[in-house]
Scaffold this active site. Structure first.
Site, PDB file in Angstrom:
ATOM      1  N   GLY A  90       0.778  -1.223   0.000  1.00 52.33           N
ATOM      2  CA  GLY A  90       0.000   0.000   0.000  1.00 52.33           C
ATOM      3  C   GLY A  90       0.813   1.276   0.000  1.00 52.33           C
ATOM      4  O   GLY A  90       0.307   2.331  -0.385  1.00 52.33           O
ATOM      5  N   ARG A  91       2.069   1.209   0.439  1.00 54.25           N
ATOM      6  CA  ARG A  91       2.930   2.391   0.362  1.00 54.25           C
ATOM      7  C   ARG A  91       4.356   2.012  -0.034  1.00 54.25           C
ATOM      8  O   ARG A  91       5.320   2.683   0.311  1.00 54.25           O
ATOM      9  CB  ARG A  91       2.941   3.153   1.684  1.00 54.25           C
ATOM     10  CG  ARG A  91       3.402   2.362   2.886  1.00 54.25           C
ATOM     11  CD  ARG A  91       3.549   3.294   4.081  1.00 54.25           C
ATOM     12  NE  ARG A  91       3.840   2.556   5.301  1.00 54.25           N
ATOM     13  CZ  ARG A  91       4.251   3.141   6.414  1.00 54.25           C
ATOM     14  NH1 ARG A  91       4.430   4.442   6.464  1.00 54.25           N
ATOM     15  NH2 ARG A  91       4.473   2.433   7.497  1.00 54.25           N
ATOM     16  N   LYS A 111       9.483   1.791   0.808  1.00 53.98           N
ATOM     17  CA  LYS A 111       8.496   2.142   1.823  1.00 53.98           C
ATOM     18  C   LYS A 111       8.335   3.656   1.765  1.00 53.98           C
ATOM     19  O   LYS A 111       9.325   4.392   1.897  1.00 53.98           O
ATOM     20  CB  LYS A 111       8.979   1.696   3.204  1.00 53.98           C
ATOM     21  CG  LYS A 111       7.938   1.736   4.297  1.00 53.98           C
ATOM     22  CD  LYS A 111       8.531   1.102   5.561  1.00 53.98           C
ATOM     23  CE  LYS A 111       7.504   1.020   6.685  1.00 53.98           C
ATOM     24  NZ  LYS A 111       8.087   0.365   7.892  1.00 53.98           N
ATOM     25  N   ASP A 123      -1.918   7.644   2.487  1.00 55.48           N
ATOM     26  CA  ASP A 123      -1.285   8.563   1.542  1.00 55.48           C
ATOM     27  C   ASP A 123      -0.072   7.955   0.855  1.00 55.48           C
ATOM     28  O   ASP A 123       0.539   8.582  -0.001  1.00 55.48           O
ATOM     29  CB  ASP A 123      -0.903   9.888   2.228  1.00 55.48           C
ATOM     30  CG  ASP A 123       0.084   9.709   3.378  1.00 55.48           C
ATOM     31  OD1 ASP A 123       0.659   8.614   3.520  1.00 55.48           O
ATOM     32  OD2 ASP A 123       0.284  10.685   4.135  1.00 55.48           O
ATOM     33  N   GLY A 124       0.304   6.715   1.232  1.00 54.69           N
ATOM     34  CA  GLY A 124       1.422   6.057   0.582  1.00 54.69           C
ATOM     35  C   GLY A 124       2.783   6.596   0.966  1.00 54.69           C
ATOM     36  O   GLY A 124       3.788   6.255   0.345  1.00 54.69           O
ATOM     37  N   ASP A 250       1.256 -11.381   6.998  1.00 51.97           N
ATOM     38  CA  ASP A 250       1.764 -10.599   5.864  1.00 51.97           C
ATOM     39  C   ASP A 250       3.116  -9.978   6.175  1.00 51.97           C
ATOM     40  O   ASP A 250       3.734  -9.365   5.292  1.00 51.97           O
ATOM     41  CB  ASP A 250       0.760  -9.509   5.466  1.00 51.97           C
ATOM     42  CG  ASP A 250       0.405  -8.582   6.608  1.00 51.97           C
ATOM     43  OD1 ASP A 250      -0.112  -9.075   7.617  1.00 51.97           O
ATOM     44  OD2 ASP A 250       0.650  -7.366   6.505  1.00 51.97           O
ATOM     45  N   ASN A 251       3.609 -10.156   7.398  1.00 54.51           N
ATOM     46  CA  ASN A 251       4.922  -9.644   7.782  1.00 54.51           C
ATOM     47  C   ASN A 251       5.948 -10.752   7.990  1.00 54.51           C
ATOM     48  O   ASN A 251       7.029 -10.488   8.519  1.00 54.51           O
ATOM     49  CB  ASN A 251       4.827  -8.816   9.063  1.00 54.51           C
ATOM     50  CG  ASN A 251       4.112  -7.497   8.853  1.00 54.51           C
ATOM     51  OD1 ASN A 251       4.031  -7.002   7.735  1.00 54.51           O
ATOM     52  ND2 ASN A 251       3.591  -6.924   9.921  1.00 54.51           N
TER      53      ASN A 251
END
Length: 449
Positions: A90-91, A111, A123-124, A250-251
């Site tokens: 997502g970012r 990142k 906002d990424g 997911d990590n």
């Protein structure tokens, strides 16, 4: 461009079901704050000028021969044990692939590089403080023997960010990390959720061949590999006194490499209940529960692989975790003590004597391992450590204490110091304490290596 660069596009063999092509954000400024020339030398990029560095890692001009456009990877995941099918990069994105000097396939991922289809309402972007914290975490973990992603580059980007959990507006940055792959347990979970056996088989082969240096075609062997690597990661976290904070599926990288640092802490003492994330109210990912959490995550990989394999061999692979963890945590603690192994029974007896003493006395972890390195525990560690001292007595040092590091004080990375280092940057734009700390960490790493 450095002549030793070995670019790759292996990820493209998976096909576009695994990622979305994206465009990097355009930033008002690109101020180079950190470049990891140690890591760059391992992938043939140490010869880049600062101008070239910023062009690739701040403006994201493609590396020759690697990916022509960044890719936002798709995955799902359990977040604090709740399944979420609406996540992905997502970012950040996968910027490039290349081989390191050991022949391993490596990813350069970002990142704070802008919005992607998976940004949702974000906002990424990345705060500069978040980038500074990730550098400190990865440098400290590497020095303490934990396989981790490497903070490769940090560039301040000149945007003012609003954040609800820290003083705002705050400075922004884009981080590039060097990792041995970005395939997560959640990558497999997504395909299981979609019942996509064909792409699951393709992913199994990609991981086995490119990330495990293994033969393709066997999902059970992949699970065995991941179980062993995950057990080692959990053990190394414990020996380092590290609390990841967000051990969601997911990590968890299927290479067993630690990555994705949001909330993290080094626990001052051997406190099983120490948490890193202020929102981890139940202590799910507390220091002492990390082996359990990582084991649970790997079980979700086994569940995902059921669309390709029978349950019985997958269960057998998962059941090996506990014994593997005990072996690895013993090995990791002996490594940090700076002593040579003597045999399974003696080594485990030493660990069984050591952990209760540390826990019962609130002894500072870093101070203890500094003092005990080489196998000789000072007399000031009194009666609570009598059993540990006796167990340690027959051990031979794996290294002597001749390195200059042992003439100073132990190197720690506790939260108060992190905040002090950030404050110097935030209030005075003074980066000298930060860079001095990195030199101290690397000196420790060289002494322990």
């Amino acid at each position: 461009m450095a002549s030793r660069l070995q670019p790759s596009r292996a990820i493209l063999n998976l096909g576009d079901e695994f990622y979305d092509s994206v465009t990097a954000a355009e930033f008002p400024q690109t101020i180079l704050r950190f470049r990891n020339d140690r890591a760059a030398a391992e992938v043939g990029l140490e010869g880049l000028s600062n101008e070239e560095w910023v062009r690739h890692f701040g403006r994201f001009a493609p590396l020759p021969g690697s990916l022509e456009a960044p890719l936002a990877l798709r995955y799902h995941g359990h977040q604090f044990r709740t399944y979420n099918p609406d996540i992905g990069d997502g970012r950040g994105f996968l910027f490039a692939q290349l081989k390191d000097d050991r022949g391993r396939l490596m990813d350069l991922g970002t990142k704070g590089s802008g919005q992607t289809p998976w940004s949702r309402f974000g906002d990424g972007r990345l705060t500069l403080k978040g980038g500074v914290r990730e550098i400190l975490a990865t440098e400290m973990l590497q020095a303490l023997g934990v396989e981790t992603s490497r903070s490769f580059s940090l560039i301040e980007t000149g945007e003012a960010l609003e954040r609800g959990d820290e003083p705002s507006p705050t400075r922004s940055a884009v981080l590039v990390r060097l990792s041995h792959g970005h395939i997560r347990i959640g990558t497999f979970q997504r395909l299981a959720y979609l019942r996509d056996a064909e792409n699951m088989a393709r992913l199994v082969d990609y991981v086995l061949v490119n990330l495990h240096d293994d033969a393709p075609g066997d999902p059970v062997r992949l699970l065995r590999n991941v179980v062993a690597r995950a057990a080692r990661l959990a053990a190394r976290y414990m020996a380092a006194g590290f609390v990841h904070g967000v051990l969601n599926t997911d990590n968890i990288n299927v290479t067993g490499e630690s990555f994705d640092y949001g909330p993290w802490r080094f626990t001052p003492t051997w406190d099983p209940g120490h948490v890193a994330a202020y929102f981890d109210h139940a202590g799910l990912y507390a220091f002492g529960r990390q082996p359990e959490a990582i084991h649970w995550d790997v079980m979700q990989l086994a569940v995902s692989l059921r669309i390709l394999a029978d349950a019985e061999p997958l269960i057998e692979a998962i059941d090996a975790f506990a014994d593997l963890y005990q072996t690895e945590v013993t090995r990791a603690l002996l490594w940090r003590l700076g002593v040579m192994p003597r045999g399974d029974a003696e080594d485990r007896a030493l660990v069984q004597a050591l952990e209760p003493a540390l826990r019962a006395t609130d002894t500072p972890i870093d101070r203890f391992f500094f003092d005990a390195f080489g196998g000789r525990l000072p007399e000031r560690y009194g009666e609570p450590f009598a059993a540990a001292r006796a167990a340690l007595e027959p051990y031979r040092p794996r290294k002597d204490r001749s390195h200059a590091y042992w003439s100073a004080e132990p190197c720690s990375m506790l939260i108060d110091e992190v905040e002090t280092l950030w404050s110097a940057i935030d209030t005075r734009d003074d980066w000298a304490p930060f860079h001095a700390k990195l030199r101290e960490i690397r000196e420790m790493g060289d002494a322990l290596a």
